[in-house]
Design an enzyme around this catalytic site. Structure first.
Site, PDB file in Angstrom:
ATOM      1  N   ASP A 115      -6.822  -4.638   7.160  1.00 31.94           N
ATOM      2  CA  ASP A 115      -7.109  -4.702   5.902  1.00 31.94           C
ATOM      3  C   ASP A 115      -6.667  -3.447   4.962  1.00 31.94           C
ATOM      4  OD1 ASP A 115      -7.201  -6.395   3.455  1.00 31.94           O
ATOM      5  OD2 ASP A 115      -8.774  -7.430   4.146  1.00 31.94           O
TER       6      ASP A 115
ATOM      7  N   HIS B  49      -0.898  -1.068  -1.356  1.00 30.10           N
ATOM      8  CA  HIS B  49      -2.122  -1.665  -1.140  1.00 30.10           C
ATOM      9  C   HIS B  49      -2.489  -2.006   0.293  1.00 30.10           C
ATOM     10  CE1 HIS B  49      -2.948  -2.259  -5.577  1.00 30.10           C
ATOM     11  NE2 HIS B  49      -1.634  -2.220  -5.528  1.00 30.10           N
TER      12      HIS B  49
HETATM   13  P1  ADQ Z   1      -5.665  -9.310  -0.796  1.00 32.32           P
HETATM   14  O1  ADQ Z   1      -5.114  -9.086   0.667  1.00 32.32           O
HETATM   15  O2  ADQ Z   1      -5.478 -10.453  -1.402  1.00 32.32           O
HETATM   16  O3  ADQ Z   1      -5.304  -7.805  -1.536  1.00 32.32           O
HETATM   17  P2  ADQ Z   1      -8.664  -8.267  -1.129  1.00 32.32           P
HETATM   18  O4  ADQ Z   1      -8.604  -7.055  -1.426  1.00 32.32           O
HETATM   19  O5  ADQ Z   1      -9.663  -9.002  -0.461  1.00 32.32           O
HETATM   20  O6  ADQ Z   1      -7.311  -9.044  -0.412  1.00 32.32           O
HETATM   21  O7  ADQ Z   1      -8.695  -9.152  -2.809  1.00 32.32           O
HETATM   22  C1  ADQ Z   1      -8.590 -10.509  -2.788  1.00 32.32           C
HETATM   23  C2  ADQ Z   1      -9.037 -10.549  -4.168  1.00 32.32           C
HETATM   24  O8  ADQ Z   1      -9.019 -12.070  -4.525  1.00 32.32           O
HETATM   25  C3  ADQ Z   1     -10.499 -10.349  -4.369  1.00 32.32           C
HETATM   26  O9  ADQ Z   1     -10.660 -10.034  -5.885  1.00 32.32           O
HETATM   27  C4  ADQ Z   1     -11.342 -11.715  -4.356  1.00 32.32           C
HETATM   28  O10 ADQ Z   1     -12.299 -11.991  -5.292  1.00 32.32           O
HETATM   29  C5  ADQ Z   1     -10.187 -12.665  -4.774  1.00 32.32           C
HETATM   30  N1  ADQ Z   1     -10.071 -13.950  -4.059  1.00 32.32           N
HETATM   31  C6  ADQ Z   1     -10.166 -14.149  -2.792  1.00 32.32           C
HETATM   32  N2  ADQ Z   1     -10.316 -15.583  -2.508  1.00 32.32           N
HETATM   33  C7  ADQ Z   1     -10.696 -15.987  -3.593  1.00 32.32           C
HETATM   34  C8  ADQ Z   1     -11.073 -17.356  -4.027  1.00 32.32           C
HETATM   35  N3  ADQ Z   1     -11.443 -18.423  -3.368  1.00 32.32           N
HETATM   36  N4  ADQ Z   1     -11.389 -17.740  -5.289  1.00 32.32           N
HETATM   37  C9  ADQ Z   1     -11.073 -16.798  -6.332  1.00 32.32           C
HETATM   38  N5  ADQ Z   1     -10.756 -15.402  -5.807  1.00 32.32           N
HETATM   39  C10 ADQ Z   1     -10.656 -15.171  -4.637  1.00 32.32           C
HETATM   40  C11 ADQ Z   1      -4.531  -6.770  -0.949  1.00 32.32           C
HETATM   41  C12 ADQ Z   1      -4.659  -5.920   0.127  1.00 32.32           C
HETATM   42  C13 ADQ Z   1      -6.193  -5.699   0.272  1.00 32.32           C
HETATM   43  C14 ADQ Z   1      -6.586  -4.710  -1.119  1.00 32.32           C
HETATM   44  C15 ADQ Z   1      -6.042  -5.345  -2.143  1.00 32.32           C
HETATM   45  C16 ADQ Z   1      -6.269  -4.571  -3.195  1.00 32.32           C
HETATM   46  O11 ADQ Z   1      -4.334  -6.903   1.268  1.00 32.32           O
HETATM   47  O12 ADQ Z   1      -6.293  -4.933   1.533  1.00 32.32           O
HETATM   48  O13 ADQ Z   1      -7.785  -4.468  -0.928  1.00 32.32           O
HETATM   49  O14 ADQ Z   1      -4.762  -5.651  -2.187  1.00 32.32           O
HETATM   50  O15 ADQ Z   1      -5.634  -3.317  -3.056  1.00 32.32           O
END
Ligand code: ADQ
Length: 410
Positions: free
Chosen positions: A309, A101
């Site tokens: 990311d 990921h």
């Molecule tokens: P993350 O680093 O966690 O994931 P991201 O892809 O942005 O980053 O996913 C975060 C998830 O958490 C999103 O669905 C978002 O809505 C949720 N989220 C964030 N802040 C929140 C809050 N305050 N309240 C509720 N929900 C919240 C890792 C990798 C990424 C990759 C994903 C998926 O680091 O690059 O995109 O896995 O593969």
């Protein structure tokens, strides 16, 4: 064993020592920073490295009795890289896939990590390796070939001794249509109404990220401050809502960052705020998905500016949540995997604080027609590749050994 609708979860406990060495140690203080190009933050130790391999061995022995003869095994993310090699050692012949990921860094960064050969070799025990972008896959291939650990017959096929495997990019998506509906319905909720009332006509700019140094939150706040300072007319007209749940607080780098970001937001509010206007609302909480969807839809602009990311699903959720009639603008880092698909976003280099500040000004002034054109382009990408097609394509490749449609994306 735990059953939730049609999914059985097999849970197992870890000791405190395992959590410290395996999870907080090697996974989150070596692999995570290195994969996000932060060699300076990597704290390598042999004890943690040994814990990482030991716990993966333990997981394999717990999984072994649960594996059926025809099962496909799909393993996710950097915590579990050696799991397939451990399963193979314990006699498992099933097809096993792996999806990373997070980014795979350039060889000069990855190969600085001690035990890089063991990590690379572990990956060759899989049948299908999935990366978020072509760039990640190429970085992995460069590492493997540079270390003389395998050979490559074409873009996606590799051979190591008697084994062969496939490595491809499978950009992860979201539940595009469901998320769009969630956002549409959110306008009815009381949170939505309270938020609109509290904004009192000011434009909402939104940032949503786990508290993590890879997300570029410090640089983003600097850019927002720079924008406000250079555009005094915008002061009192916009508010940045930065929603940032704490994560991995036991890891020292994260604990230090919690303090740094809170101080930074406080300093900007103290310097620029007035009795009836707070430039930055900084919230350390998780929100429920409907609430988040509604806030995305209310925002004129999203700042998604990670320094690095794997993909960034917030960028995709923000786009899916917009109204077709009056969509907000996505300002997106070039260094997020999502930038490979969302080419109609306003792309920025988050290290360039002044450039990002200018992009904020441009985005807020963007005419409706341009906003709609950009949004349509991004929605097309999101509809063409949602999380269901991501899953089907990976599992299709894993079950047949054939390649699906992603080679044509990007
Ligand atoms: P993350 O680093 O966690 O994931 P991201 O892809 O942005 O980053 O996913 C975060 C998830 O958490 C999103 O669905 C978002 O809505 C949720 N989220 C964030 N802040 C929140 C809050 N305050 N309240 C509720 N929900 C919240 C890792 C990798 C990424 C990759 C994903 C998926 O680091 O690059 O995109 O896995 O593969």
């Amino acid at each position: 064993m735990l059953r939730d609708s049609n999914i059985d979860y097999a849970l197992t406990d870890l000791t405190d020592r395992d959590v410290e060495e395996y999870y907080q140690g090697f996974a989150n203080r070596v692999l995570w920073p290195i994969c996000h190009y932060r060699l300076d933050l990597a704290e390598y130790g042999r004890r943690e490295m040994a814990g990482y391999f030991r716990v993966n061995h333990f997981f394999a022995s717990r999984l072994l009795p649960l594996i059926g003869e025809d099962d496909l095994i799909w393993i996710h993310d950097y915590h579990l890289i050696p799991l397939a090699a451990e399963l193979r050692r314990q006699g498992v012949k099933n097809r096993i896939g792996f999806f990373l990921h997070i980014p795979w860094p350039a060889p000069d960064v990855f190969l600085a990590m001690p035990v890089n050969d063991e990590i690379l070799t572990s990956l060759t025990a899989y049948d299908v390796l999935g990366f978020q972008t072509e760039n990640d896959r190429e970085n992995f291939a460069d590492c493997l070939l540079r270390q003389g650990l395998g050979s490559r017959s074409d873009n996606t096929h590799f051979t190591v001794g008697a084994r062969s495997f496939t490595a491809r990019h499978y950009p992860i998506g979201i539940e595009t249509e469901e998320f769009a509906k969630l956002a549409q319905r959110a306008a009815e909720t009381s949170l939505h109404k309270r938020m609109l009332q509290s904004l009192d006509g000011k434009g909402l700019i939104i940032g949503v990220d786990r508290l993590d140094y890879s997300k570029g939150i410090t640089q983003r706040i600097d850019a927002f401050e720079n924008f406000l300072t250079r555009n005094p007319d915008s002061q009192r007209k916009v508010t940045l809502l930065q929603i940032t749940p704490k994560s991995r607080s036991e890891v020292p780098e994260y604990e230090a960052m919690q303090r740094a970001v809170a101080e930074q937001a406080g300093r900007v509010n103290g310097a620029l705020g007035t009795v009836d206007w707070v430039p930055i609302r900084y919230v350390n909480r998780s929100l429920r998905r409907p609430a988040l969807a509604g806030l995305y839809r209310m925002a004129k602009l999203a700042l998604v500016t990670p320094l690095r990311d794997g993909m960034n699903l917030v960028a995709k959720e923000f786009v899916a949540a917009q109204s077709e009639a009056d969509p907000g603008v996505l300002l997106l880092s070039r260094f997020a995997g999502a930038a490979q698909e969302l080419k109609d976003a306003v792309l920025v280099n988050p290290y360039d604080v002044e450039g990002t500040a200018e992009a904020v000004a441009r985005s807020l002034a963007m005419p409706l027609e341009e906003r709609r054109d950009r949004w349509k382009g991004m929605m097309k990408a999101l509809r063409g590749n949602d999380v269901f097609s991501w899953c089907d394509t990976f599992l299709g490749d894993l079950s047949t050994g054939e390649q699906g449609a992603f080679e044509n994306i990007v």
